[in-house]
Enzyme design. Structure first.
Site, PDB file in Angstrom:
ATOM      1  N   HIS A 304       0.845  -1.200   0.000  1.00 18.42           N
ATOM      2  CA  HIS A 304       0.000   0.000   0.000  1.00 18.42           C
ATOM      3  C   HIS A 304       0.879   1.248   0.000  1.00 18.42           C
ATOM      4  O   HIS A 304       1.942   1.260   0.608  1.00 18.42           O
ATOM      5  CB  HIS A 304      -0.913   0.027   1.239  1.00 18.42           C
ATOM      6  CG  HIS A 304      -2.080   0.932   1.092  1.00 18.42           C
ATOM      7  ND1 HIS A 304      -1.995   2.273   1.358  1.00 18.42           N
ATOM      8  CD2 HIS A 304      -3.332   0.711   0.646  1.00 18.42           C
ATOM      9  CE1 HIS A 304      -3.175   2.828   1.122  1.00 18.42           C
ATOM     10  NE2 HIS A 304      -4.003   1.909   0.693  1.00 18.42           N
ATOM     11  N   ASP A 361      -7.985  -5.284  -0.254  1.00 16.06           N
ATOM     12  CA  ASP A 361      -8.439  -6.146  -1.364  1.00 16.06           C
ATOM     13  C   ASP A 361      -8.102  -7.616  -1.167  1.00 16.06           C
ATOM     14  O   ASP A 361      -8.557  -8.454  -1.951  1.00 16.06           O
ATOM     15  CB  ASP A 361      -7.797  -5.652  -2.676  1.00 16.06           C
ATOM     16  CG  ASP A 361      -8.278  -4.257  -3.019  1.00 16.06           C
ATOM     17  OD1 ASP A 361      -7.442  -3.353  -3.165  1.00 16.06           O
ATOM     18  OD2 ASP A 361      -9.512  -4.066  -3.093  1.00 16.06           O
TER      19      ASP A 361
HETATM   20  C1  SDX Z   1      -6.077   0.202  -3.139  1.00 13.58           C
HETATM   21  O1  SDX Z   1      -4.284   4.684  -2.046  1.00 13.58           O
HETATM   22  C2  SDX Z   1      -5.259   4.055  -1.494  1.00 13.58           C
HETATM   23  O2  SDX Z   1      -5.715   4.395  -0.408  1.00 13.58           O
HETATM   24  C3  SDX Z   1      -5.807   2.890  -2.287  1.00 13.58           C
HETATM   25  C4  SDX Z   1      -6.859   2.036  -1.599  1.00 13.58           C
HETATM   26  C5  SDX Z   1      -8.149   2.795  -1.353  1.00 13.58           C
HETATM   27  O3  SDX Z   1      -8.901   2.408  -0.438  1.00 13.58           O
HETATM   28  O4  SDX Z   1      -8.454   3.723  -2.160  1.00 13.58           O
HETATM   29  O5  SDX Z   1      -6.364   1.561  -0.362  1.00 13.58           O
HETATM   30  C6  SDX Z   1      -7.240   0.836  -2.457  1.00 13.58           C
HETATM   31  O6  SDX Z   1      -5.800   0.536  -4.253  1.00 13.58           O
HETATM   32  C7  SDX Z   1      -5.231  -0.789  -2.390  1.00 13.58           C
HETATM   33  C8  SDX Z   1      -4.028  -1.318  -3.224  1.00 13.58           C
HETATM   34  C9  SDX Z   1      -4.520  -2.408  -4.167  1.00 13.58           C
HETATM   35  N1  SDX Z   1      -3.427  -2.821  -5.091  1.00 13.58           N
HETATM   36  C10 SDX Z   1      -2.842  -4.011  -5.004  1.00 13.58           C
HETATM   37  O7  SDX Z   1      -3.060  -4.837  -4.125  1.00 13.58           O
HETATM   38  C11 SDX Z   1      -1.843  -4.293  -6.128  1.00 13.58           C
HETATM   39  C12 SDX Z   1      -0.547  -4.865  -5.556  1.00 13.58           C
HETATM   40  N2  SDX Z   1       0.145  -3.815  -4.794  1.00 13.58           N
HETATM   41  C13 SDX Z   1       1.199  -3.087  -5.472  1.00 13.58           C
HETATM   42  O8  SDX Z   1       1.097  -2.933  -6.844  1.00 13.58           O
HETATM   43  C14 SDX Z   1       1.650  -1.847  -4.681  1.00 13.58           C
HETATM   44  O9  SDX Z   1       1.822  -2.250  -3.384  1.00 13.58           O
HETATM   45  C15 SDX Z   1       0.781  -0.573  -4.720  1.00 13.58           C
HETATM   46  C16 SDX Z   1       0.544  -0.116  -6.103  1.00 13.58           C
HETATM   47  C17 SDX Z   1      -0.513  -0.798  -4.001  1.00 13.58           C
HETATM   48  C18 SDX Z   1       1.547   0.507  -3.969  1.00 13.58           C
HETATM   49  O10 SDX Z   1       2.776   0.583  -4.532  1.00 13.58           O
HETATM   50  P1  SDX Z   1       3.709   1.912  -4.442  1.00 13.58           P
HETATM   51  O11 SDX Z   1       3.414   2.642  -3.191  1.00 13.58           O
HETATM   52  O12 SDX Z   1       3.625   2.674  -5.729  1.00 13.58           O
HETATM   53  O13 SDX Z   1       5.124   1.297  -4.256  1.00 13.58           O
HETATM   54  P2  SDX Z   1       6.024   0.657  -5.396  1.00 13.58           P
HETATM   55  O14 SDX Z   1       5.192   0.014  -6.471  1.00 13.58           O
HETATM   56  O15 SDX Z   1       7.023   1.696  -5.808  1.00 13.58           O
HETATM   57  O16 SDX Z   1       6.723  -0.530  -4.585  1.00 13.58           O
HETATM   58  C19 SDX Z   1       7.699  -0.232  -3.597  1.00 13.58           C
HETATM   59  C20 SDX Z   1       8.521  -1.518  -3.480  1.00 13.58           C
HETATM   60  C21 SDX Z   1       9.026  -2.019  -4.832  1.00 13.58           C
HETATM   61  O17 SDX Z   1      10.217  -2.753  -4.604  1.00 13.58           O
HETATM   62  P3  SDX Z   1      11.683  -1.976  -4.791  1.00 13.58           P
HETATM   63  O18 SDX Z   1      11.795  -1.643  -6.280  1.00 13.58           O
HETATM   64  O19 SDX Z   1      11.614  -0.736  -3.913  1.00 13.58           O
HETATM   65  O20 SDX Z   1      12.688  -2.998  -4.323  1.00 13.58           O
HETATM   66  O21 SDX Z   1       7.680  -2.573  -2.967  1.00 13.58           O
HETATM   67  C22 SDX Z   1       7.555  -3.595  -3.952  1.00 13.58           C
HETATM   68  C23 SDX Z   1       7.967  -2.989  -5.270  1.00 13.58           C
HETATM   69  O22 SDX Z   1       8.488  -3.968  -6.156  1.00 13.58           O
HETATM   70  N3  SDX Z   1       6.149  -4.027  -3.952  1.00 13.58           N
HETATM   71  C24 SDX Z   1       5.740  -5.276  -4.129  1.00 13.58           C
HETATM   72  C25 SDX Z   1       4.330  -5.238  -4.006  1.00 13.58           C
HETATM   73  N4  SDX Z   1       3.953  -3.974  -3.777  1.00 13.58           N
HETATM   74  C26 SDX Z   1       5.073  -3.231  -3.746  1.00 13.58           C
HETATM   75  N5  SDX Z   1       6.402  -6.425  -4.370  1.00 13.58           N
HETATM   76  C27 SDX Z   1       5.643  -7.550  -4.508  1.00 13.58           C
HETATM   77  N6  SDX Z   1       4.271  -7.583  -4.399  1.00 13.58           N
HETATM   78  C28 SDX Z   1       3.607  -6.447  -4.148  1.00 13.58           C
HETATM   79  N7  SDX Z   1       2.261  -6.485  -4.043  1.00 13.58           N
END
Ligand code: SDX
Length: 426
Positions: A304, A361
Site C-alpha cells: 500500500h 483487497d
Molecule cells: C487500493 O491509495 C489508497 O488508499 C488505495 C486504496 C483505497 O482504499 O483507495 O487503499 C485501495 O488501491 C489498495 C491497493 C490495491 N493494489 C494491489 O493490491 C496491487 C498490488 N500492490 C502493489 O502494486 C503496490 O503495493 C501498490 C501499487 C498498491 C503501492 O505501490 P507503491 O506505493 O507505488 O510502491 P512501489 O510500487 O514503488 O513498490 C515499492 C517496493 C518495490 O520494490 P523496490 O523496487 O523498492 O525494491 O515494494 C515492492 C515494489 O516492487 N512491492 C511489491 C508489491 N507492492 C510493492 N512487491 C511484490 N508484491 C507487491 N504487491
C-alpha cells in the site's frame, strides 16, 4: 506563531510556511516557491505531496489508523450501517433519527432509473466489463437529470439520487448481462437488502434475505467508503476542479478505480488465487515471482502507498470473511490459499523489509464470492462503497475557498528549439 522553513537557492533565501493539521501532520506550503525562486518541485506519483486540506478522513499509515470524520473504522464497522456512514462522510456528523429517516425516504424515492436507460445496457457488447458500463451510465445520468446543484437542498437531492441509483444501475447491468428479468427496488427493503434483492431475486426463485449476508455487505461497503486522497478520489477532485458536474466527476473516479493497482486489485486477487487453485501456479512460485525485480508479477492484495503496516480494513474484512463463510457453511479453498500466502509473506524478509502487508483487497473478494457476486463485479462493489467518499471529497473541494483548477507543472526533457523541415527535404 506558525512555523516556517528557510529555503535558500543561489542568492535567494525565502521563508515558507509550515501547515499543521489537527492530528499533527505537517506540510511545507510551497505556493509562492516558483514566483520567488523560479523553481518547482518534482514528486512522481505525488508520494510526498499534499493536494489539499481535508476534514473527511484521517489515515496514519505507520500506525494503521483509519477514521471517518474522527470515528475509528473499527467502531463504524461494528456499530454503524453503510447508509449512516454515507450520511456521516457527506454531512460531517452522524445523523439524528429524524435525519436518517429523511435520508432513507430520499434514497427510496430516487432508487429507480429512467426507463430509457435500460436500452443503453442492451447496446453494450455481451462481454463488456461492468466497470466500463457503470462509468458510462453514471456519466449518462447528467443527460437524464440535468439540474444538479443550486441550493443546499438541491445538492443533497442530487447526491442522494446518485448514491441510490448506483445500486440499481449495477444490479440492472448484471441482470441484463445474463438475460434475466430486471428486479426493481422495493420501499420495504434497506439499502443493502435492496441491492441484494435486485441482484439475486427472480420471479421463479424469490431471494431469501440472510441477515448475516446483509451485514457482511454493509461492513464491506463501510470499509470502502473513503480513503483520503487515493488515486480515484484524486481523479474526482482533479476533474471536478474544472467545475465539472458531479456525475462526470464520479464517472472519472470509477474509471480511475478500475485498474489492478487500485480498485481492480480485488478482482486480480481472486484471479491469482484461482490460478494457484488450478495448479497453474504454486504458492512458492507466486511468492518467488513477486520478489523478482525482472518479473512484473506482484502479490495482488499486498502492499500500500500509505499503510506500512497491516491495513486496518483487511483485519476487519478477514473477520467478516471467517464469520460469513462459517455461517453459510462455505469451505472456499481460495481462503486457505490466501491464508497460506499471508503466513509465508509476513515471515519473509523481502515483504518485511518492504513493509508489505495485506490491504483491503486481499480478503474482500472471498467475502463477495460467498455473497454470490460475480468476480467481474468486484470492483463495481468497491465503487458502490467508495461513492459517498468521492461525493464528500467533491463537495469539500467545491466549497474550498483555496481550491482552484488543478494544473500541475512539469520539467520538459524533449528536443530544444529546431526549425521545420519541409517534407521534400526529409
Ligand atoms: C487500493 O491509495 C489508497 O488508499 C488505495 C486504496 C483505497 O482504499 O483507495 O487503499 C485501495 O488501491 C489498495 C491497493 C490495491 N493494489 C494491489 O493490491 C496491487 C498490488 N500492490 C502493489 O502494486 C503496490 O503495493 C501498490 C501499487 C498498491 C503501492 O505501490 P507503491 O506505493 O507505488 O510502491 P512501489 O510500487 O514503488 O513498490 C515499492 C517496493 C518495490 O520494490 P523496490 O523496487 O523498492 O525494491 O515494494 C515492492 C515494489 O516492487 N512491492 C511489491 C508489491 N507492492 C510493492 N512487491 C511484490 N508484491 C507487491 N504487491
Amino acid at each position: 506563531m506558525s512555523e516556517t522553513i528557510t529555503f535558500t537557492w543561489k542568492d535567494r533565501t525565502i521563508e515558507l510556511p509550515v501547515v499543521e493539521g489537527t492530528e499533527g501532520e505537517k506540510a511545507i506550503d510551497i505556493s509562492k516557491l516558483r514566483k520567488e525562486t523560479g523553481l518547482i518541485t518534482m514528486d512522481p506519483g505525488f508520494v510526498n505531496t499534499g493536494c489539499c486540506k481535508s476534514a473527511i478522513t484521517f489515515m496514519d499509515g505507520e500506525r494503521g489508523i483509519l477514521r471517518y470524520r474522527g470515528y475509528p473504522i473499527e467502531q463504524l464497522a461494528e456499530e454503524s450501517s453503510f447508509r449512516e456512514v454515507a450520511y456521516l462522510l457527506i454531512n460531517g456528523e452522524l445523523p439524528t433519527r429524524k435525519q436518517i429517516t429523511r435520508f432513507s425516504v430520499l434514497l427510496n424515492d430516487h432508487s429507480l432509473v429512467h426507463e430509457d436507460m435500460r436500452q443503453f445496457f442492451g447496446s453494450f457488447p455481451m462481454q463488456s466489463h461492468p466497470m466500463g458500463i457503470l462509468s458510462s451510465m453514471v456519466n449518462a445520468l447528467k443527460s437524464f437529470y440535468p439540474y444538479l446543484a443550486g441550493t443546499r437542498e438541491e445538492i443533497n437531492t442530487t447526491v442522494t439520487r446518485l448514491i441510490s441509483k448506483v445500486r440499481t444501475l449495477a444490479a440492472m447491468s448484471y441482470k441484463i448481462s445474463k438475460g434475466h428479468t430486471v428486479v426493481y427496488p422495493r420501499p420495504d427493503l434497506s439499502y443493502c437488502e435492496n441491492f441484494l434483492n435486485m441482484m439475486f431475486d427472480s420471479p421463479v426463485r424469490p431471494y431469501k434475505m440472510d441477515h448475516d449476508v446483509v451485514n457482511a455487505l454493509s461492513v464491506f461497503l463501510i470499509l470502502h467508503a473513503d480513503h483520503e486522497q487515493n488515486c480515484s478520489t484524486s481523479a474526482v477532485r482533479i476533474v471536478g476542479s474544472g467545475r465539472v458536474n458531479l456525475y462526470a466527476s464520479i464517472s472519472a473516479g470509477i474509471a480511475a478505480l478500475w485498474g489492478p493497482l487500485h480498485g481492480g486489485a480485488n478482482q486480480a486477487v481472486i484471479e491469482m488465487l484461482e490460478k494457484i487453485d488450478r495448479r497453474e501456479l504454486t504458492i512458492n512460485d507466486a511468492v518467488k515471482k513477486s520478489k523478482d525485480k525482472n518479473d512484473p508479477f506482484r502479490l495482488m492484495g499486498f502492499g500500500h502507498r500509505v499503510y506500512k503496516t497491516y491495513d486496518p480494513r483487511a483485519k476487519i474484512m478477514k473477520k467478516v470473511c471467517d464469520r460469513l463463510l462459517d455461517k453459510l457453511h462455505i469451505n472456499d479453498p481460495l481462503l486457505d490459499i490466501a491464508q497460506t500466502l499471508e503466513d509465508i509473506a509476513l515471515n519473509d524478509d523481502y515483504f518485511i523489509s518492504h513493509n508489505l502487508y495485506p490491504n483491503v483487497d486481499f480478503y474482500s473478494g472471498i467475502v463477495l464470492r460467498a455473497i454470490g457476486i460475480p468476480t467481474n463485479m468486484f470492483t463495481v462493489m468497491f465503487a458502490i462503497g467508495r461513492l459517498p467518499g468521492w461525493i464528500a471529497q467533491w463537495k469539500e473541494s467545491m466549497e474550498d475557498p483555496e481550491w482552484k483548477l488543478n494544473r500541475p507543472r512539469q520539467i520538459y526533457t524533449g528536443p530544444v528549439k529546431r526549425d521545420y523541415i519541409p517534407l521534400e527535404n526529409r
